[in-house]
Design an enzyme around this catalytic site. Structure first.
Site, PDB file in Angstrom:
ATOM      1  N   SER A   8      -0.123  -7.176   5.186  1.00  0.00           N
ATOM      2  CA  SER A   8       1.303  -7.503   4.977  1.00  0.00           C
ATOM      3  C   SER A   8       1.513  -9.009   4.975  1.00  0.00           C
ATOM      4  O   SER A   8       0.593  -9.772   4.735  1.00  0.00           O
ATOM      5  CB  SER A   8       2.134  -6.869   6.100  1.00  0.00           C
ATOM      6  OG  SER A   8       1.846  -7.486   7.342  1.00  0.00           O
ATOM      7  N   TYR A  32       0.812  -1.231   0.000  1.00  0.00           N
ATOM      8  CA  TYR A  32       0.000   0.000   0.000  1.00  0.00           C
ATOM      9  C   TYR A  32       0.837   1.270   0.000  1.00  0.00           C
ATOM     10  O   TYR A  32       0.333   2.351  -0.288  1.00  0.00           O
ATOM     11  CB  TYR A  32      -1.000   0.013   1.173  1.00  0.00           C
ATOM     12  CG  TYR A  32      -0.410   0.072   2.570  1.00  0.00           C
ATOM     13  CD1 TYR A  32       0.192   1.237   3.046  1.00  0.00           C
ATOM     14  CD2 TYR A  32      -0.464  -1.021   3.415  1.00  0.00           C
ATOM     15  CE1 TYR A  32       0.727   1.301   4.332  1.00  0.00           C
ATOM     16  CE2 TYR A  32       0.061  -0.969   4.699  1.00  0.00           C
ATOM     17  CZ  TYR A  32       0.656   0.193   5.143  1.00  0.00           C
ATOM     18  OH  TYR A  32       1.191   0.240   6.407  1.00  0.00           O
ATOM     19  N   HIS A  43      -5.035   3.775  13.241  1.00  0.00           N
ATOM     20  CA  HIS A  43      -3.645   3.309  13.337  1.00  0.00           C
ATOM     21  C   HIS A  43      -3.061   3.548  14.735  1.00  0.00           C
ATOM     22  O   HIS A  43      -2.246   2.751  15.222  1.00  0.00           O
ATOM     23  CB  HIS A  43      -2.794   3.998  12.271  1.00  0.00           C
ATOM     24  CG  HIS A  43      -1.401   3.443  12.145  1.00  0.00           C
ATOM     25  ND1 HIS A  43      -1.138   2.118  11.833  1.00  0.00           N
ATOM     26  CD2 HIS A  43      -0.190   4.030  12.307  1.00  0.00           C
ATOM     27  CE1 HIS A  43       0.175   1.925  11.806  1.00  0.00           C
ATOM     28  NE2 HIS A  43       0.776   3.067  12.087  1.00  0.00           N
TER      29      HIS A  43
END
Ligand code: HPA
Length: 276
Positions: free
Chosen positions: A216, A89, A251
């Site tokens: 990931s 990303y 986040h």
């Protein structure tokens, strides 16, 4: 013309080897908020990614962007830790994302531990749980092996029956039991990100058999498998996936959970690596 993936991995590997001047027994990739593990190593050599030929840069908050090499405390086991990884990303190609794994392979490293922060899709999971990755579903929907084949990198059509080593999973479960740490086994589903998922997407993922979702790990695990490295995968469940709770996902929360379970995580990973 840029050089081949094989040549780039060789160049990076040569540079790292010269810098650290030691053999690496185990390579570790640390996920968001889990960087503290690198600080526990003894006699550290630190190599910022920007100094390593062909390595990309870490652009994500919570990913330091350096390779830390040192001994596991109280042992002579030499560990190379990526404090921060590259993500699809961020705009990197999967060749760039997986170059560090190729470089470790070129250095002769055969043992790999991949860690990440993930959302809990399984309704039995709680934020702060650690999940042992038993298998993955690649909904990033692109393979890092796509492209002109180079036999020196491994097979064209590598088998993916046991991407995450059964032996390492057994070791991890034993270590967790001894430390009295809750470690659940489950399937990790990867997406491109960077946006989090919709509640409808999370319901779909549950139907597909996913227990955790993240952005990931899967490209790295596929490349490691192609190169014949043995891989361990651990997800820190930082939050319930979208729609399972009233609150929004962000986040900062992902990072904070990393810090909260940091001690447990470091203890567990250390115990596992000693036995790998
Ligand atoms: N979704 C995707 N990736 C993540 C999440 C999530 O909920 N939490 C941490 N990484």
């Amino acid at each position: 013309m840029t050089s081949s993936i094989f040549d780039r991995a060789q160049t990076s590997a040569r540079f790292i080897r010269e810098r650290i001047n030691a053999e690496v027994d185990v390579a570790v990739v640390l996920g968001s908020g889990l960087g503290a593990f690198a600080e526990t190593l003894e006699n550290k050599t630190i190599v910022p990614y920007e100094e390593i030929p062909d390595f990309a840069r870490s652009t994500v908050e919570g990913h330091s962007g350096r390779l830390v090499v040192g001994a596991l405390p109280g042992t002579s086991i030499n560990v190379a830790v990526m404090q921060g990884r590259f993500h699809y990303y961020e705009g990197y190609s999967l060749d760039e994302v997986t170059l560090p794994i190729r470089a470790f392979g070129a250095m002769g490293v055969k043992k790999l531990a991949l860690t990440n922060a993930a959302g809990g899709v399984n309704q039995g999971f709680r934020a702060g749980d650690l999940m042992l990755i038993s298998d993955h579903i690649n909904l990033m929907s692109i393979s890092p092996l796509r492209g002109k084949h180079d036999n020196r990198l491994g097979a064209r059509f590598p088998d993916m029956t046991e991407v995450y080593s059964k032996e390492y999973r057994r070791i991890a479960k034993e270590a967790a039991a001894e430390l009295n740490i809750r470690l659940i086994e489950g399937v990790y589903l990867s997406l491109q990100g960077p946006n989090y998922e919709t509640p409808a997407e999370i319901r779909m993922m549950r139907l597909l058999g996913a227990d955790a979702v993240g952005m990931s790990t899967v490209p790295e695990a596929i490349v490691a498998r192609q190169m014949g490295m043995k891989t361990l995968g651990i997800s820190l469940i930082t939050n319930a996936a979208a729609g399972l709770e009233e609150t929004e996902i962000n986040h900062a929360e992902v990072m904070e959970m990393g810090q909260r379970v940091s001690n447990q995580f470091c203890e567990l990973l250390t115990k596992i690596i000693v036995r790998m």
